[in-house]
Design an enzyme around this catalytic site. Structure first.
Site, PDB file in Angstrom:
ATOM      1  N   ARG A  95      -6.146   2.019  13.573  1.00 41.02           N
ATOM      2  CA  ARG A  95      -5.313   2.774  12.925  1.00 41.02           C
ATOM      3  C   ARG A  95      -3.936   2.416  13.175  1.00 41.02           C
ATOM      4  O   ARG A  95      -3.123   2.045  12.374  1.00 41.02           O
ATOM      5  CB  ARG A  95      -5.230   4.318  13.320  1.00 41.02           C
ATOM      6  CG  ARG A  95      -6.462   5.088  13.337  1.00 41.02           C
ATOM      7  CD  ARG A  95      -6.478   6.494  13.779  1.00 41.02           C
ATOM      8  NE  ARG A  95      -7.997   7.222  13.580  1.00 41.02           N
ATOM      9  CZ  ARG A  95      -8.035   8.359  12.994  1.00 41.02           C
ATOM     10  NH1 ARG A  95      -7.443   9.131  12.409  1.00 41.02           N
ATOM     11  NH2 ARG A  95      -9.441   8.633  13.010  1.00 41.02           N
ATOM     12  N   GLU A 143     -15.428   7.635   2.602  1.00 41.28           N
ATOM     13  CA  GLU A 143     -16.484   6.800   2.382  1.00 41.28           C
ATOM     14  C   GLU A 143     -17.113   6.630   1.017  1.00 41.28           C
ATOM     15  O   GLU A 143     -17.502   5.718   0.442  1.00 41.28           O
ATOM     16  CB  GLU A 143     -17.679   6.788   3.472  1.00 41.28           C
ATOM     17  CG  GLU A 143     -17.067   6.348   5.030  1.00 41.28           C
ATOM     18  CD  GLU A 143     -16.325   7.676   5.702  1.00 41.28           C
ATOM     19  OE1 GLU A 143     -15.761   7.425   6.669  1.00 41.28           O
ATOM     20  OE2 GLU A 143     -16.540   8.669   5.046  1.00 41.28           O
ATOM     21  N   THR A 180     -11.390  -0.848   8.187  1.00 41.07           N
ATOM     22  CA  THR A 180     -12.324  -0.003   8.112  1.00 41.07           C
ATOM     23  C   THR A 180     -11.350   1.564   8.072  1.00 41.07           C
ATOM     24  O   THR A 180     -11.850   2.537   7.557  1.00 41.07           O
ATOM     25  CB  THR A 180     -13.125   0.339   9.310  1.00 41.07           C
ATOM     26  OG1 THR A 180     -14.221   1.291   9.054  1.00 41.07           O
ATOM     27  CG2 THR A 180     -12.399   0.734  10.693  1.00 41.07           C
ATOM     28  N   GLU A 199     -10.205   3.308  17.737  1.00 39.30           N
ATOM     29  CA  GLU A 199      -9.303   4.100  16.877  1.00 39.30           C
ATOM     30  C   GLU A 199      -8.078   3.636  17.047  1.00 39.30           C
ATOM     31  O   GLU A 199      -7.450   3.443  15.978  1.00 39.30           O
ATOM     32  CB  GLU A 199      -9.386   5.647  17.408  1.00 39.30           C
ATOM     33  CG  GLU A 199     -10.846   6.203  17.171  1.00 39.30           C
ATOM     34  CD  GLU A 199     -11.163   6.572  15.739  1.00 39.30           C
ATOM     35  OE1 GLU A 199     -10.388   6.207  14.994  1.00 39.30           O
ATOM     36  OE2 GLU A 199     -12.151   6.988  15.537  1.00 39.30           O
ATOM     37  N   ASP A 236     -21.459   1.934  12.190  1.00 38.88           N
ATOM     38  CA  ASP A 236     -21.074   1.565  10.746  1.00 38.88           C
ATOM     39  C   ASP A 236     -20.342   0.103  10.715  1.00 38.88           C
ATOM     40  O   ASP A 236     -20.583  -0.640  10.023  1.00 38.88           O
ATOM     41  CB  ASP A 236     -20.344   2.688  10.242  1.00 38.88           C
ATOM     42  CG  ASP A 236     -19.326   3.225  11.001  1.00 38.88           C
ATOM     43  OD1 ASP A 236     -18.941   2.962  12.225  1.00 38.88           O
ATOM     44  OD2 ASP A 236     -18.716   4.526  10.677  1.00 38.88           O
TER      45      ASP A 236
END
Length: 566
Positions: free
Chosen positions: A180, A470, A557, A176, A311
């Site tokens: 980010r 998504e 992503t 993360e 994913d």
């Protein structure tokens, strides 16, 4: 070392942030002149000076060209008819509504949660979910730039460059923080060329690089600060596969911008591991949902998915091909993985109208080595439509673009299937025997379906909507790849539904149940991807196609666009 990572006092009040432009400028990377004046704050601990306890004997350099000429990803909008004035006005109105929605949430964050990770959009409080490093500020940077909100952008930059990468937590989520914070800073730098952002990205990049200093150079799920300093980090034995394999795009771009090959070397070793193990798993071609990053043995895990926990491992295969300038192993891994996905995970739902749509499910390999498909859908797995499209374009596989369209339209169909006009987090569908259309079977529906839902659904097992991006991600990407205006109309329908169901007095909130017909129950949560992904994709699909062209950028992503090498 506990004191080293205690949370510092809040550095800025809202008013203080507004006037920070006038503070002192310090040294910036590459001796570039600053575009604005900032107070730049460096953390107490210099992670760049941390010695490697498990050094490598040879560094793999980031590819430097000459790069192959890539196939075009984006539709040739220049050769298409110019939208008439009515259409242009409609798109302008839609952009205005999206921007107003963004600003409402952003202004409330500034007022009630400045420098916290997130705003609680009902109670009007701030909360920290990612170490207290102002995740919303970092995630919003590039969207502010794209929307032309330059004063707000530089206010956010002024706050971002004061982050000291110190926290009361003892560890951070490696994945993360990469997508980010590192991705957000690099993207904002690529767009604005503000050198302070690159300097701050290097700081967090060096902290994250410490996570690769393990006996086998594989990163952990949690990056423990004290263990990093002591040189005792170990990768885990049962890690979500996406979390420990999805830092390639960000570290590649960091290596390209800094000229420091160590960043690329770190993630190239992870990619080499994926390539070695791709055909050793129980579902050859795919990697399992969980990975033993200590033994590097993936041969015994039995669960496989493109949804949660795995994913972005798959998402990054075509994106790594693009951002590295065409490293062949990423094409090979993509083709192998998608052959398996198409054969074993794709399915067509049984619907009364025989809709031409596809979904991806989850597979468990049984004791007899037979793959058993579970026909559940996830909001998270809606990214797959865009991934198929991108792979189809980059690798000249037209069938993959077609599959991508059917998956994207399937996600839109689910949105349209619920009273709120929004997809649930997890849902089950009836299945056709093959990927070809099949006749509707009312008896099967009565036996397996949920009579409270649209025909074709078995259930809405997790009916929440968490402001996820998504579905609009794939709709946006298919619009940019095909030029079909129908995707803009789908997007507008989705946006209106999301706004109606999630809007609060202050901002927008996750909701508990998309199946209700009246007022939705708000969960008082607004993750930072509301700014970095969901609203950004809505902004881009109604904007000029040359804004963040897919032939110039790769979106990580978290939807942070990073420049591709030329």
């Amino acid at each position: 070392m506990v004191a080293l990572f205690q949370r510092p006092t809040r550095l800025l009040s809202v008013l203080g942030g507004i006037f920070i432009f006038y503070a002192l400028v310090v040294y910036l990377p590459r001796n570039q002149e600053p575009l604005y004046s900032f107070e730049y704050v460096t953390g107490t601990y210099d992670w760049s000076a941390l010695p490697q306890r498990h050094p490598v004997s040879q560094i793999t350099p980031v590819p430097k060209g000459p790069f192959r000429k890539m196939p075009k990803v984006q539709f040739d909008f220049a050769s298409a008819p110019t939208p008439n004035k009515t259409r242009q006005a409609t798109l302008a109105d839609r952009r205005s509504v999206v921007k107003d929605t963004f600003l409402k949430s952003w202004n409330s964050y500034k007022t009630y949660a400045w420098l916290y990770d997130e705003l609680e959009p009902v109670s009007g409080k701030g909360k920290d979910t990612f170490g207290g490093w102002a995740a919303t500020v970092i995630d919003a940077l590039d969207t502010l730039w794209m929307m032309g909100l330059k004063e707000e952008f530089y206010l956010a930059v002024a706050a971002a460059v004061t982050i000291k990468w110190e926290t009361k937590e003892t560890a951070i989520n490696f994945f993360e923080t990469t997508i980010r914070h590192l991705g957000g800073l690099l993207s904002a730098y690529d767009l604005s060329k503000e050198p302070a952002l690159l300097k701050k990205a290097i700081e967090i990049g060096d902290l994250l690089y410490a996570g690769f200093d393990t006996p086998n150079r594989m990163p952990p799920f949690w990056l423990d600060f004290q263990k990093a300093i002591d040189g005792t980090i170990q990768p885990g034995s049962h890690e979500p596969s996406a979390s420990v394999t999805s830092s390639g795009v960000e570290f590649t771009r960091l290596a390209q911008l800094t000229g420091d090959d160590k960043y690329y070397d770190a993630i190239d070793r992870v990619s080499q591991f994926l390539q070695r193990t791709q055909n050793t798993t129980r579902l050859r071609g795919m990697w399992p949902t969980f990975a033993n990053m200590q033994s590097l043995d993936l041969s015994y895990e039995s669960d496989f998915t493109l949804g949660a926990l795995a994913d972005s491992l798959y998402e990054y295969l075509p994106k790594m091909f693009a951002i590295t300038g065409g490293v062949p192993m990423y094409e090979s891994m993509y083709r192998g993985a998608m052959d398996t996905v198409t054969k074993h995970l794709l399915y067509r739902p049984m619907t009364p109208n025989q809709d031409d749509i596809l979904f991806t499910g989850d597979v468990t390999v049984d004791a007899a080595d037979e793959p058993l498909l579970k026909t559940e859908g996830q909001h998270l797995s809606c990214f797959v439509g865009g991934m198929y499209g991108l792979g189809g374009k980059l690798f000249d596989i037209p069938d993959h673009v077609t599959i991508g369209e059917k998956i994207a339209k399937g996600c839109a169909w689910v949105y349209d299937s619920f009273p709120t006009g929004i997809m649930p987090e997890i849902y089950g569908l009836l299945r056709c025997p093959s990927l070809e259309p099949c006749p509707w079977n009312e008896e099967v529906w009565r036996e397996q379906g949920d009579p409270k839902l649209r025909k074709g659904f078995r259930n809405a097992r997790d009916p929440r909507y968490l402001l996820r991006p998504e579905a609009i991600e794939s709709i946006f990407l298919m619009y940019r790849m095909t030029g079909k205006e129908e995707y803009q109309e789908i997007a507008w329908r989705m946006f209106q539904s999301i706004k109606n169901a999630t809007e609060t007095e202050l901002a927008a909130s996750a909701i508990s149940d998309v199946t209700v017909t009246g007022e939705t129950q708000k969960l008082d949560s607004m993750e930072s991807f509301w700014f970095s992904e969901t609203l950004k994709y809505f902004w881009l699909i109604f904007s000029s196609p040359d804004l963040i062209s897919l032939d110039e950028y790769v979106l990580n992503t978290e939807a942070h666009p990073l420049l591709r090498p030329k």
